[in-house]
Design a protein around this motif. Structure first.
Motif, PDB file in Angstrom:
ATOM      1  N   LEU A 222      37.718  33.847  36.929  1.00  0.00           N
ATOM      2  CA  LEU A 222      36.468  33.874  37.673  1.00  0.00           C
ATOM      3  C   LEU A 222      36.125  32.511  38.234  1.00  0.00           C
ATOM      4  O   LEU A 222      35.567  32.396  39.338  1.00  0.00           O
ATOM      5  CB  LEU A 222      35.332  34.374  36.773  1.00  0.00           C
ATOM      6  N   LEU A 229      36.969  32.276  47.820  1.00  0.00           N
ATOM      7  CA  LEU A 229      35.815  32.909  48.470  1.00  0.00           C
ATOM      8  C   LEU A 229      35.258  32.007  49.562  1.00  0.00           C
ATOM      9  O   LEU A 229      34.118  31.534  49.499  1.00  0.00           O
ATOM     10  CB  LEU A 229      34.756  33.244  47.422  1.00  0.00           C
ATOM     11  N   SER A 569      29.927  41.810  38.929  1.00  0.00           N
ATOM     12  CA  SER A 569      30.736  42.638  39.829  1.00  0.00           C
ATOM     13  C   SER A 569      32.152  42.091  39.947  1.00  0.00           C
ATOM     14  O   SER A 569      33.125  42.857  39.984  1.00  0.00           O
ATOM     15  CB  SER A 569      30.081  42.702  41.212  1.00  0.00           C
ATOM     16  N   ARG A 570      32.278  40.779  40.012  1.00  0.00           N
ATOM     17  CA  ARG A 570      33.608  40.173  40.080  1.00  0.00           C
ATOM     18  C   ARG A 570      34.395  40.461  38.800  1.00  0.00           C
ATOM     19  O   ARG A 570      35.597  40.766  38.849  1.00  0.00           O
ATOM     20  CB  ARG A 570      33.483  38.664  40.301  1.00  0.00           C
ATOM     21  N   THR A 573      35.428  44.269  38.691  1.00  0.00           N
ATOM     22  CA  THR A 573      36.506  44.543  39.640  1.00  0.00           C
ATOM     23  C   THR A 573      37.850  44.110  39.066  1.00  0.00           C
ATOM     24  O   THR A 573      38.852  44.836  39.155  1.00  0.00           O
ATOM     25  CB  THR A 573      36.236  43.829  40.968  1.00  0.00           C
ATOM     26  N   ARG A 574      37.889  42.948  38.438  1.00  0.00           N
ATOM     27  CA  ARG A 574      39.135  42.480  37.825  1.00  0.00           C
ATOM     28  C   ARG A 574      39.562  43.382  36.679  1.00  0.00           C
ATOM     29  O   ARG A 574      40.756  43.699  36.531  1.00  0.00           O
ATOM     30  CB  ARG A 574      38.948  41.053  37.310  1.00  0.00           C
ATOM     31  N   ARG A 585      41.130  42.204  43.616  1.00  0.00           N
ATOM     32  CA  ARG A 585      40.462  41.581  42.469  1.00  0.00           C
ATOM     33  C   ARG A 585      39.118  40.944  42.825  1.00  0.00           C
ATOM     34  O   ARG A 585      38.334  40.639  41.931  1.00  0.00           O
ATOM     35  CB  ARG A 585      41.384  40.538  41.823  1.00  0.00           C
ATOM     36  N   GLU A 586      38.870  40.695  44.088  1.00  0.00           N
ATOM     37  CA  GLU A 586      37.585  40.175  44.528  1.00  0.00           C
ATOM     38  C   GLU A 586      36.876  41.256  45.335  1.00  0.00           C
ATOM     39  O   GLU A 586      37.435  41.777  46.301  1.00  0.00           O
ATOM     40  CB  GLU A 586      37.732  38.911  45.371  1.00  0.00           C
TER      41      GLU A 586
END
Length: 878
Positions: A222, A229, A569-570, A573-574, A585-586
């Motif tokens: 993370l 990003l 959320s990140r 998702t991972r 993954r993002e």
């Protein structure tokens, strides 16, 4: 929404009013909203082979029952992005839903004696009608509501996926307790002042058995992947990096001193300053540390128990406040220095928290300001082991916290701090009492909530089997409705016997369901995945569908969610990608965090009361109508409590949704705070009226849009060239404003410049007039969709203006083949006009006579004589 697929059954798409009448936004907007809904204008299309997709998403709202201007700004920004991308030929997904579980609905229902579900459904219906009034191009067929079983069934399924992966687990832990809302909070839900993010209450610490999600397993990813990003604001990435909080240092093991020198028990400490190790004079644990009970000697048990009880009632903010004395009590036990071997007394203290590091701190009072204060208060030794020059130092008056040269440190004396850190760490490692280590500030996500209105955790507690997951074919575990709400803290699920008591899915023994519900951020940490396959009744989503639409191309929402929602959320998702459920993954490629909407606030400093702006007679010298006291006037975020809110419905009723949209986009760059101004709203309304009149004039001259590709004449006049250059300059500038940078304010400004540049439209050739109006309406469409649609239909444009292609600039029209020509009136220079290079004498004469300069100075009279010097000047003699 019922939608017909038959084109013959589409509603009449005729105009809403006559162009001879004044612009009436109320009639136009209601008309086109009904037409768009009836014909499914904004249904998400099935992408064609080779067609690009675009996912435009606003953070979905909690259904409070009424929109505020912050909502309007968020959703209008995303709507413009979605509309532009459709016109660029992409298949666009632009959905909406409701973050419908949580404390606000439950507390509101308790206060009103209403069932939370009914309260929520009422608010959703009301807010949906308000969203529709803005003319948003939303696909309501993909609407999700997190409190509906057809949604939270899959939230429970995701929880079980995490459980199967070892990422969902239950443990007893010191937790943040909100004494007002009577529930636990995750660390991320406690602000920097130690207050609850919802109630504002000072948070207490309690020891409870809770459910956690193992986000720390992904701490490194993370943090490291923040660099990927590039479409996120730097501010948000920095906030997440600071919250994850990576530190590299040394883990030190302090063995417990026992009569036989056994090292079966050790206290683990993490420090970034191993060079201060020989300055340790005491060890301090958090009161909640699991070793406290075993390390407390009998003679200290009463004192320790009293102190721990007091700390449980004390907020984190109070415990760690710099201006408060550092308090603590000894346990009566000692640990052994890992290198020196000396016994070190063990204490517990208020300023050490279990959530940070290992919950244990080596007290180095000579070189840490907090430790220095604690040692001074409790009479503990202060041992200097670092000085600026390596020389003996006098008694310290304050801690020396900088690097220097080691003293009083055995074989390490004389080493500079940096070298000593490496050497001391190696010495610890040689004795298996320490090692270099990277740790993170981030802690696992606490998802248990002791409240009713939330997603039930799909776990059954069996006396034989322990925590048993509910079989997936028995999902959803439905939240029972119409249970009596006993007030804050009274979770009725605990007493709902028919729901609570079940047989163990594994062994059949009588068991009980988990009565805690999930944190609402669990619901909002995956909703963007459901939108991609929202009607799927068999799965949360098909991977192929999700991978086709995601990651989200543009996400829009408030910066207040930089840690809570976006980090969760990140993580999720991972975790799902690692279960082979997603191919990315993002979750969000680009993020726009819009600024707040502020309005003028009047405050009486004597009474402490706020005054509504409409009660202030003179804005320059505002007086409180009640007592005549001078008021403080300043801009602040809109708030009902401060009487400075502006109701979006009232603005729409007076000026129309298109005016509200234009103002909210024009007033400030999207990432900056916006100050509300009634005068600027009026200004945008007048601008739309001017566009109405411009198109009405074009129509009166016989103009229409017949679907043919607009083109210029082969030999354009100076007026033609000027208008075409103005049109294509606007296309180019607006494209630059909307291409990722999203400077909507300057894009609207370019529209206004374009309208000004079309002042002489009636003097252009018919082909150029058609091109100019065609482009104007297509550029206007994302910003003022109702007016653009109405004017397009008034001119018999083909289909919907929102189905047209996005304009492209013509390089020929942008060429700088122009020069300034002086205009003289009776030999005196009065100004200049722009003309094409090589323009003929006839063209220059026509250009000069039709210019604003000639109109102003000749007052409509025809000049008796015109003298033209090609390429230089035109002299008009009246």
């Amino acid at each position: 929404m019922a939608v017909s697929d038959s084109k013959t059954s589409l509603p009449d798409r005729g105009p809403a009013q006559s162009l001879r009448e004044p612009y009436s936004p109320a009639r136009i907007e209601a008309h086109w909203q009904q037409n768009w809904q009836a014909c499914g204008q904004y249904r998400t299309p099935e992408p064609q082979p080779g067609q690009d997709t675009f996912y435009a998403l606003s953070m979905f709202p909690y259904p409070s029952g009424s929109l505020h201007m912050g909502h309007v700004r968020n959703y209008v920004i995303t709507d413009v992005v979605a509309r532009v991308q459709r016109m660029k030929g992409k298949a666009v997904l632009h959905p909406m839903g409701w973050d419908a579980f949580g404390l606000p609905a439950e507390n509101a229902a308790i206060a009103r004696s209403v069932e939370p579900g009914r309260w929520t459904e009422h608010n959703i219906a009301q807010m949906r009608s308000q969203l529709d009034a803005l003319g948003l191009s939303l696909d309501w067929e993909r609407e999700v509501t997190t409190c509906h079983p057809d949604y939270y069934r899959w939230t429970q399924w995701i929880f079980l996926e995490l459980f199967a992966a070892g990422l969902a687990y239950q443990k007893e832990a010191a937790v943040n307790w909100d004494p007002v809302d009577q529930t636990v909070l995750a660390n991320e839900q406690v602000d920097g002042q130690g207050r609850s993010w919802r109630s504002g209450a000072l948070v207490e610490r309690r020891l409870l058995r809770q459910w956690f999600l193992g986000i720390t397993r992904y701490a490194r990813d993370l943090l490291d992947d923040l660099k990927l990003l590039e479409g996120w604001p730097e501010r948000v990435r920095t906030m997440q990096a600071n919250w994850i909080g990576r530190s590299t240092g040394t883990q030190v093991l302090f063995p417990l001193t026992t009569p036989d020198n056994s090292q079966s028990t050790v206290v683990e400490v993490f420090t970034t300053r191993p060079d201060t190790l020989f300055g340790v004079t005491y060890m301090v644990l958090a009161p909640e540390h699991p070793l406290v009970d075993s390390l407390t000697q009998p003679e200290q048990q009463a004192t320790v128990a009293a102190f721990r009880a007091e700390m449980a009632r004390t907020s984190t903010m109070d415990r760690t406040a710099e201006d408060r004395p550092k308090r603590g009590v000894p346990l009566g036990s000692h640990v052994r220095h890992p290198l020196g071997g000396d016994p070190i007394p063990v204490w517990i203290a208020d300023y050490v928290l279990l959530d940070y590091g290992s919950g244990a701190v080596m007290g180095v009072p000579a070189h840490d300001s907090r430790d220095f204060d604690f040692a001074q208060r409790h009479g503990l030794p202060v041992k200097v082991v670092i000085t600026p020059d390596g020389q003996a130092s006098p008694v310290l008056e304050e801690a020396f916290c900088d690097d220097g040269v080691l003293v009083n440190s055995g074989d390490f004396s004389g080493l500079p701090s940096q070298e000593a850190r490496t050497r001391i760490t190696a010495g610890l490692a040689a004795q298996q009492l320490g090692e270099e280590k990277t740790v993170y500030r981030l802690r696992d996500w606490l998802v248990s909530r002791q409240r009713y209105w939330g997603c039930p955790i799909p776990i059954v507690h069996c006396p034989n089997c322990g925590a048993v997951p509910v079989p997936q074919d028995q999902l959803p575990v439905e939240l029972p409705r119409d249970l009596p709400l006993a007030g804050k803290g009274g979770n009725p699920l605990v007493k709902a016997k028919a729901w609570l008591e079940v047989n163990c899915p594994s062994c059949g023994t009588p068991a009980q369901r988990e009565t805690d519900t999930m944190d609402t951020f669990m619901c909002s940490s995956w909703y963007f995945l459901r939108y991609a396959d929202a009607t799927n009744a068999q799965e949360a989503f098909q991977r192929d569908e999700v991978d086709r639409w995601l990651p989200v191309n543009q996400y829009v929402g408030g910066v207040e969610h930089a840690i809570l929602h976006l980090l969760y959320s990140r993580f999720l998702t991972r975790a799902l990608a690692d279960r082979n459920l997603l191919g990315f993954r993002e979750p969000f490629q680009r993020l726009l965090t819009q600024g707040m909407v502020q309005s003028v606030t009047y405050h009486n400093p004597r009474t402490g009361k706020y005054v509504a702006p409409e009660r202030v007679q003179d804005p320059d010298q505002p007086l409180d109508p009640d007592d005549g006291e001078p008021l403080e006037a300043f801009f602040e975020k809109m708030s009902k409590s401060k009487l400075n809110g502006v109701d979006p419905a009232s603005v729409i009723a007076r000026y129309g949704a298109d005016t509200a949209r234009m103002f909210i986009l024009f007033k400030a760059p999207p990432e900056k705070d916006l100050e509300w101004s009634d005068a600027d709203v009026e200004g945008q309304f007048r601008f739309l009226q001017r566009l109405w009149r411009l198109v009405a004039g074009f129509r009166q001259r016989g103009g229409q849009l017949d679907g043919a590709r607009p083109h210029a004449t082969t030999q354009p006049t100076a007026v033609d060239h000027g208008i075409r250059r103005c049109v294509h300059t606007a296309i180019q500038a607006i494209e630059e404003d909307l291409d990722g940078a999203y400077q909507f304010n300057t894009a609207v400004s370019e529209l206004m410049k374009l309208a000004n540049g079309l002042g002489a439209l009636d003097k252009a050739s018919s082909a150029v007039q058609v091109e100019a109006v065609n482009v104007l309406l297509r550029l206007l469409a994302p910003f003022a969709p109702h007016l653009a649609e109405e004017l397009w239909r008034q001119l018999d444009g083909p289909g919907s203006v929102h189905s047209q292609s996005w304009p492209q600039p013509d390089p020929e029209a942008l060429k700088q083949e122009l020069r300034d020509v002086v205009i003289q009136i009776q030999g005196k220079t009065r100004g200049t006009v722009t003309a094409p290079s090589g323009a003929s004498q006839e063209e220059l004469e026509r250009l000069a006579c039709s210019s604003e300069i000639a109109q102003r100075w000749l007052k409509g009279a025809t000049p008796r004589r015109v003298i033209v010097v090609p390429g230089r000047l035109v002299n008009l003699v009246p």
